[in-house]
Design a protein around this motif. Structure first.
Motif, PDB file in Angstrom:
ATOM      1  N   ASP A  19      -5.429   8.926   0.035  1.00  0.00           N
ATOM      2  CA  ASP A  19      -4.721   8.769  -1.245  1.00  0.00           C
ATOM      3  C   ASP A  19      -5.555   9.306  -2.402  1.00  0.00           C
ATOM      4  OD1 ASP A  19      -2.272   7.842  -0.900  1.00  0.00           O
ATOM      5  OD2 ASP A  19      -2.609   5.872  -1.761  1.00  0.00           O
ATOM      6  N   TYR A  31      -7.006   5.392   4.832  1.00  0.00           N
ATOM      7  CA  TYR A  31      -5.752   5.734   4.133  1.00  0.00           C
ATOM      8  C   TYR A  31      -5.957   5.742   2.625  1.00  0.00           C
ATOM      9  CZ  TYR A  31      -3.696   4.887   8.669  1.00  0.00           C
ATOM     10  OH  TYR A  31      -3.402   4.949   9.996  1.00  0.00           O
ATOM     11  N   TYR A  32      -6.771   4.813   2.145  1.00  0.00           N
ATOM     12  CA  TYR A  32      -7.064   4.781   0.712  1.00  0.00           C
ATOM     13  C   TYR A  32      -7.792   6.059   0.289  1.00  0.00           C
ATOM     14  CZ  TYR A  32      -5.799  -0.140   0.395  1.00  0.00           C
ATOM     15  OH  TYR A  32      -5.111  -1.313   0.404  1.00  0.00           O
ATOM     16  N   LEU A  40      -7.334  -3.765  -2.439  1.00  0.00           N
ATOM     17  CA  LEU A  40      -8.661  -3.647  -1.825  1.00  0.00           C
ATOM     18  C   LEU A  40      -9.532  -4.870  -2.102  1.00  0.00           C
ATOM     19  CD1 LEU A  40      -9.422   0.096  -2.502  1.00  0.00           C
ATOM     20  CD2 LEU A  40      -9.570  -1.007  -0.290  1.00  0.00           C
ATOM     21  N   THR A  61      -9.515   1.686   5.210  1.00  0.00           N
ATOM     22  CA  THR A  61      -9.993   2.402   4.028  1.00  0.00           C
ATOM     23  C   THR A  61      -9.730   3.907   4.130  1.00  0.00           C
ATOM     24  OG1 THR A  61     -12.124   2.422   5.095  1.00  0.00           O
ATOM     25  CG2 THR A  61     -11.803   0.810   3.366  1.00  0.00           C
ATOM     26  N   SER A  97       0.982   3.874  -3.079  1.00  0.00           N
ATOM     27  CA  SER A  97       0.447   5.230  -2.860  1.00  0.00           C
ATOM     28  C   SER A  97       1.523   6.294  -3.039  1.00  0.00           C
ATOM     29  CB  SER A  97      -0.191   5.330  -1.484  1.00  0.00           C
ATOM     30  OG  SER A  97       0.740   4.963  -0.514  1.00  0.00           O
ATOM     31  N   PHE A 146       0.837  -1.210   0.000  1.00  0.00           N
ATOM     32  CA  PHE A 146       0.000   0.000   0.000  1.00  0.00           C
ATOM     33  C   PHE A 146       0.867   1.254   0.000  1.00  0.00           C
ATOM     34  CE2 PHE A 146      -1.795   3.434   2.516  1.00  0.00           C
ATOM     35  CZ  PHE A 146      -2.841   3.783   1.699  1.00  0.00           C
ATOM     36  N   MET A 155       2.283   6.585  -6.675  1.00  0.00           N
ATOM     37  CA  MET A 155       1.152   7.231  -7.352  1.00  0.00           C
ATOM     38  C   MET A 155       1.210   8.749  -7.186  1.00  0.00           C
ATOM     39  SD  MET A 155      -2.852   6.615  -6.590  1.00  0.00           S
ATOM     40  CE  MET A 155      -2.889   7.829  -5.288  1.00  0.00           C
ATOM     41  N   CYS A 156       1.413   9.199  -5.947  1.00  0.00           N
ATOM     42  CA  CYS A 156       1.437  10.646  -5.701  1.00  0.00           C
ATOM     43  C   CYS A 156       2.617  11.303  -6.412  1.00  0.00           C
ATOM     44  CB  CYS A 156       1.520  10.919  -4.196  1.00  0.00           C
ATOM     45  SG  CYS A 156       0.034  10.462  -3.326  1.00  0.00           S
TER      46      CYS A 156
END
Lengths: 165, 114
Positions: B17, B13-14, A49, B11, A12, A8, A15-16
């Motif tokens: 993001d 944290y998602y 997810l 969720t 993330s 994760f 991605m950022c």
């Protein structure tokens, strides 16, 4: 730190960073390449997810189809001869990247343990999400919506191809 | 404390993001002048919303597929938007010779004045 949280954080952060780079890069083609990384990372987050089907669709549409579409339109817009010279200069860079990709592929294919570890990281994520039941759910509950979207895509393609500019 | 946070990624944290990605897309739409960059920023915003949908869907119930289904159709719509947007970008490039939004606007004003 568990494997889930490690992936994760990796996805993330990448991605950022790549989304910011895609906005800051001056050439459009680099924007497209960074955007591809963003879409790939979002696909990975979907996988974490538990949405396997969405992850596959995201990968197929955003990482494969849309870059081809945008790349072709960039080629149509930029028709300068200078670009060809730049492309010739970057020939060795492309060969270097290709060799790197082949080496990574060989590494994964030769070391089966590594492949098994990576596979195990993604299998454990969400045991409840079942690909078959999701596909069945779409076909049973939303068949008309699915048909409408298919028709919309066909109408758009026909409309774009028939228009004479 | 930090050990606990890293072990249980929720969720929440998602969604953080997704919000970050949405704002990056919004900044791209507002501040970039290139039409293709604007279209890709719109795609970032679509992706952020898709991420929020999937995270909520996986948070609420494991057997509910509504969020996942919405995301599939949202993906189709975003692909349509990009295709049509690129088509208009090409038309504008043929007509005005540039894909810079400000230049297109100034040329459009010049044509309309004459």
């Amino acid at each position: 730190m568990s494997i889930n949280s490690f992936f994760f954080i990796l996805f993330s952060v990448l991605m950022c960073i790549s989304s910011i780079f895609s906005l800051l890069s001056k050439k459009i083609i680099y924007t497209l390449l960074w955007a591809m990384v963003v879409f790939l990372m979002v696909s990975g987050l979907f996988l974490l997810l538990g949405a396997k089907y969405n992850s596959i669709v995201q990968f197929l549409i955003y990482v494969i189809t849309i870059p081809v579409l945008v790349g072709v339109s960039i080629m149509m817009i930029k028709q300068n001869s200078e670009k060809r010279i730049i492309m010739l200069n970057s020939f060795w860079k492309i060969i270097g990247v290709a060799i790197l990709v082949i080496l990574i592929g060989e590494f994964f294919s030769l070391n089966k343990d590594v492949f098994e570890i990576v596979k195990a990281c993604f299998v454990f994520v969400n045991p409840y999400s079942d690909l078959d039941s999701f596909a069945q759910n779409i076909l049973e509950r939303y068949p008309i919506l699915l048909l409408e979207f298919g028709l919309g895509l066909i109408i758009t393609v026909i409309g774009l191809s028939n228009h004479e500019s | 404390m930090s050990h606990n946070i890293l072990n249980c990624i929720t969720t929440y944290y998602y969604q953080i993001d997704a919000i970050l990605l949405f704002f990056v897309g919004l900044l791209g739409v507002v501040f970039s002048r290139n039409l293709i960059k604007i279209l890709l920023s719109i795609e970032f915003m679509f992706n952020a919303i898709n991420l929020i949908f999937v995270s909520f869907s996986s948070y609420i119930s494991n057997n509910s597929y509504l969020g996942y289904t919405v995301v599939i159709f949202s993906t189709a719509i975003s692909a349509l938007v990009l295709a049509v947007g690129l088509y208009f970008t090409n038309i504008l490039n043929q007509k005005f010779g540039t894909i810079d939004v400000n230049k297109i606007y100034s040329k459009y004003k010049e044509i309309n004045k004459c």
